[in-house]
Design a protein around this motif. Structure first.
Motif, PDB file in Angstrom:
ATOM      1  N   LEU A   1      -0.799-102.489 -80.204  1.00  0.00           N
ATOM      2  CA  LEU A   1       0.124-102.900 -81.270  1.00  0.00           C
ATOM      3  C   LEU A   1       1.063-101.766 -81.655  1.00  0.00           C
ATOM      4  O   LEU A   1       2.249-101.989 -81.920  1.00  0.00           O
ATOM      5  N   LYS A   2       0.530-100.547 -81.692  1.00  0.00           N
ATOM      6  CA  LYS A   2       1.369 -99.391 -82.010  1.00  0.00           C
ATOM      7  C   LYS A   2       2.427 -99.200 -80.929  1.00  0.00           C
ATOM      8  O   LYS A   2       3.592 -98.924 -81.225  1.00  0.00           O
ATOM      9  N   GLY A   3       2.020 -99.380 -79.665  1.00  0.00           N
ATOM     10  CA  GLY A   3       2.955 -99.272 -78.555  1.00  0.00           C
ATOM     11  C   GLY A   3       4.045-100.327 -78.619  1.00  0.00           C
ATOM     12  O   GLY A   3       5.223-100.033 -78.396  1.00  0.00           O
ATOM     13  N   VAL A   4       3.656-101.558 -78.969  1.00  0.00           N
ATOM     14  CA  VAL A   4       4.622-102.656 -79.111  1.00  0.00           C
ATOM     15  C   VAL A   4       5.597-102.356 -80.244  1.00  0.00           C
ATOM     16  O   VAL A   4       6.806-102.597 -80.136  1.00  0.00           O
ATOM     17  N   SER A   5       5.071-101.809 -81.349  1.00  0.00           N
ATOM     18  CA  SER A   5       5.921-101.466 -82.493  1.00  0.00           C
ATOM     19  C   SER A   5       6.935-100.393 -82.117  1.00  0.00           C
ATOM     20  O   SER A   5       8.116-100.487 -82.471  1.00  0.00           O
ATOM     21  N   ILE A   6       6.467 -99.353 -81.392  1.00  0.00           N
ATOM     22  CA  ILE A   6       7.371 -98.283 -80.956  1.00  0.00           C
ATOM     23  C   ILE A   6       8.434 -98.834 -80.011  1.00  0.00           C
ATOM     24  O   ILE A   6       9.620 -98.493 -80.121  1.00  0.00           O
ATOM     25  N   LEU A   7       8.013 -99.717 -79.109  1.00  0.00           N
ATOM     26  CA  LEU A   7       8.959-100.361 -78.191  1.00  0.00           C
ATOM     27  C   LEU A   7       9.993-101.173 -78.965  1.00  0.00           C
ATOM     28  O   LEU A   7      11.189-101.142 -78.660  1.00  0.00           O
ATOM     29  N   GLY A   8       9.525-101.888 -79.986  1.00  0.00           N
ATOM     30  CA  GLY A   8      10.424-102.674 -80.829  1.00  0.00           C
ATOM     31  C   GLY A   8      11.446-101.804 -81.534  1.00  0.00           C
ATOM     32  O   GLY A   8      12.630-102.151 -81.617  1.00  0.00           O
ATOM     33  N   ILE A   9      10.998-100.642 -82.033  1.00  0.00           N
ATOM     34  CA  ILE A   9      11.907 -99.704 -82.704  1.00  0.00           C
ATOM     35  C   ILE A   9      12.941 -99.173 -81.721  1.00  0.00           C
ATOM     36  O   ILE A   9      14.134 -99.103 -82.028  1.00  0.00           O
ATOM     37  N   LEU A  10      12.492 -98.803 -80.513  1.00  0.00           N
ATOM     38  CA  LEU A  10      13.408 -98.290 -79.483  1.00  0.00           C
ATOM     39  C   LEU A  10      14.432 -99.349 -79.077  1.00  0.00           C
ATOM     40  O   LEU A  10      15.623 -99.045 -78.910  1.00  0.00           O
ATOM     41  N   LEU A  11      13.970-100.594 -78.934  1.00  0.00           N
ATOM     42  CA  LEU A  11      14.889-101.696 -78.597  1.00  0.00           C
ATOM     43  C   LEU A  11      15.891-101.930 -79.717  1.00  0.00           C
ATOM     44  O   LEU A  11      17.062-102.228 -79.472  1.00  0.00           O
ATOM     45  N   THR A  12      15.418-101.787 -80.965  1.00  0.00           N
ATOM     46  CA  THR A  12      16.312-101.948 -82.122  1.00  0.00           C
ATOM     47  C   THR A  12      17.389-100.873 -82.111  1.00  0.00           C
ATOM     48  O   THR A  12      18.573-101.159 -82.312  1.00  0.00           O
ATOM     49  N   ILE A  13      16.978 -99.615 -81.865  1.00  0.00           N
ATOM     50  CA  ILE A  13      17.939 -98.503 -81.815  1.00  0.00           C
ATOM     51  C   ILE A  13      18.960 -98.742 -80.704  1.00  0.00           C
ATOM     52  O   ILE A  13      20.166 -98.555 -80.900  1.00  0.00           O
ATOM     53  N   TRP A  14      18.470 -99.183 -79.533  1.00  0.00           N
ATOM     54  CA  TRP A  14      19.364 -99.471 -78.407  1.00  0.00           C
ATOM     55  C   TRP A  14      20.344-100.599 -78.757  1.00  0.00           C
ATOM     56  O   TRP A  14      21.545-100.489 -78.484  1.00  0.00           O
ATOM     57  N   ALA A  15      19.816-101.665 -79.394  1.00  0.00           N
ATOM     58  CA  ALA A  15      20.662-102.804 -79.756  1.00  0.00           C
ATOM     59  C   ALA A  15      21.715-102.399 -80.781  1.00  0.00           C
ATOM     60  O   ALA A  15      22.893-102.783 -80.679  1.00  0.00           O
ATOM     61  N   VAL A  16      21.310-101.605 -81.769  1.00  0.00           N
ATOM     62  CA  VAL A  16      22.260-101.128 -82.792  1.00  0.00           C
ATOM     63  C   VAL A  16      23.335-100.268 -82.143  1.00  0.00           C
ATOM     64  O   VAL A  16      24.528-100.404 -82.458  1.00  0.00           O
ATOM     65  N   PHE A  17      22.935 -99.398 -81.208  1.00  0.00           N
ATOM     66  CA  PHE A  17      23.893 -98.534 -80.508  1.00  0.00           C
ATOM     67  C   PHE A  17      24.895 -99.364 -79.713  1.00  0.00           C
ATOM     68  O   PHE A  17      26.106 -99.101 -79.734  1.00  0.00           O
ATOM     69  N   LYS A  18      24.373-100.388 -78.991  1.00  0.00           N
ATOM     70  CA  LYS A  18      25.254-101.244 -78.194  1.00  0.00           C
ATOM     71  C   LYS A  18      26.234-102.017 -79.084  1.00  0.00           C
ATOM     72  O   LYS A  18      27.413-102.145 -78.772  1.00  0.00           O
ATOM     73  N   LEU A  19      25.701-102.520 -80.200  1.00  0.00           N
ATOM     74  CA  LEU A  19      26.568-103.242 -81.146  1.00  0.00           C
ATOM     75  C   LEU A  19      27.614-102.314 -81.741  1.00  0.00           C
ATOM     76  O   LEU A  19      28.770-102.707 -81.950  1.00  0.00           O
TER      77      LEU A  19
ATOM     78  N   GLN B   1      28.859 -99.657 -80.235  1.00  0.00           N
ATOM     79  CA  GLN B   1      29.828 -99.422 -79.162  1.00  0.00           C
ATOM     80  C   GLN B   1      30.812-100.582 -79.043  1.00  0.00           C
ATOM     81  O   GLN B   1      31.991-100.381 -78.761  1.00  0.00           O
ATOM     82  N   MET B   2      30.295-101.796 -79.245  1.00  0.00           N
ATOM     83  CA  MET B   2      31.141-102.987 -79.156  1.00  0.00           C
ATOM     84  C   MET B   2      32.061-103.130 -80.366  1.00  0.00           C
ATOM     85  O   MET B   2      32.993-103.924 -80.358  1.00  0.00           O
TER      86      MET B   2
END
Length: 198
Positions: A10-28, A30-31
């Protein structure tokens, strides 16, 4: 599978979720989605009438399984749908998610609570759960935008609080905290983007 391994996953999934959120925010970013509302609106048009339903589903899942930081998804709702619709979609998703989490706590008891709630937090609140004032304490904490709502919901599922009482507290208590948290995250993100831009 041992409890330790479940918590680790669960901790790993949470960290992955945070990383995906950071990536998504960065992409947005950039757009230009944060600086140009047209870009964001065009992006959402791709999902058409499904966009609000997808967002509500994400919020329900977010409450039950904390994959993303709650404040991020609250602010995202306001940014994507505007202050009023964003608030409504956040509210519906979080209320439904809280009811689902309460049901899970009632259904599985300590088996699920031990997975999601740390021993330290459990000890902090456990002695208060059987007190007569827990209803008031729970309601006041739910009104607060900084309380650990998901944890409190799970802990409250261990008490004798009725479904009716719980639902009433969630339905009446959530609007203020969602509104306050959404604004704080929204304007905090805006300030951060301006700082980065400079």
């Amino acid at each position: 599978m041992k409890l330790y391994h479940v918590k680790l996953i669960l901790k790993g999934v949470s960290i992955l979720g945070i990383l995906l959120t950071i990536w998504a925010v960065f992409k947005l970013y950039q757009m230009g989605a944060f600086s140009d509302s047209k870009v964001l609106i065009d992006l959402l048009k791709g999902y058409g009438i499904w966009a609000p339903l997808i967002f509500i589903l994400i919020q329900i899942i977010q409450v039950v399984i904390p994959i993303l930081p709650g404040g991020v998804s609250l602010a995202a709702g306001v940014v994507m749908f505007g202050p009023w619709w964003g608030f409504l979609y956040n509210y519906i998703g979080i209320v439904l998610g809280s009811l689902a989490l309460f049901w899970l706590g009632r259904r599985f008891g300590h088996r699920i609570i031990d997975v999601f709630v740390s021993e330290q937090t459990l000890q902090k609140y456990m002695h208060k759960l059987d007190s007569k004032g827990w209803h008031i304490t729970f309601a006041l904490l739910i009104f607060s935008p900084i309380a650990p709502d998901d944890t409190l919901v799970l802990l409250t599922s261990l008490t004798k609080m009725t479904w009716r009482e719980f639902t009433l507290i969630i339905v009446l208590g959530k609007p203020l905290s969602i509104f306050a948290y959404s604004l704080a995250m929204l304007y905090g993100a805006d300030w951060l983007m301006r700082l980065i831009g400079n």
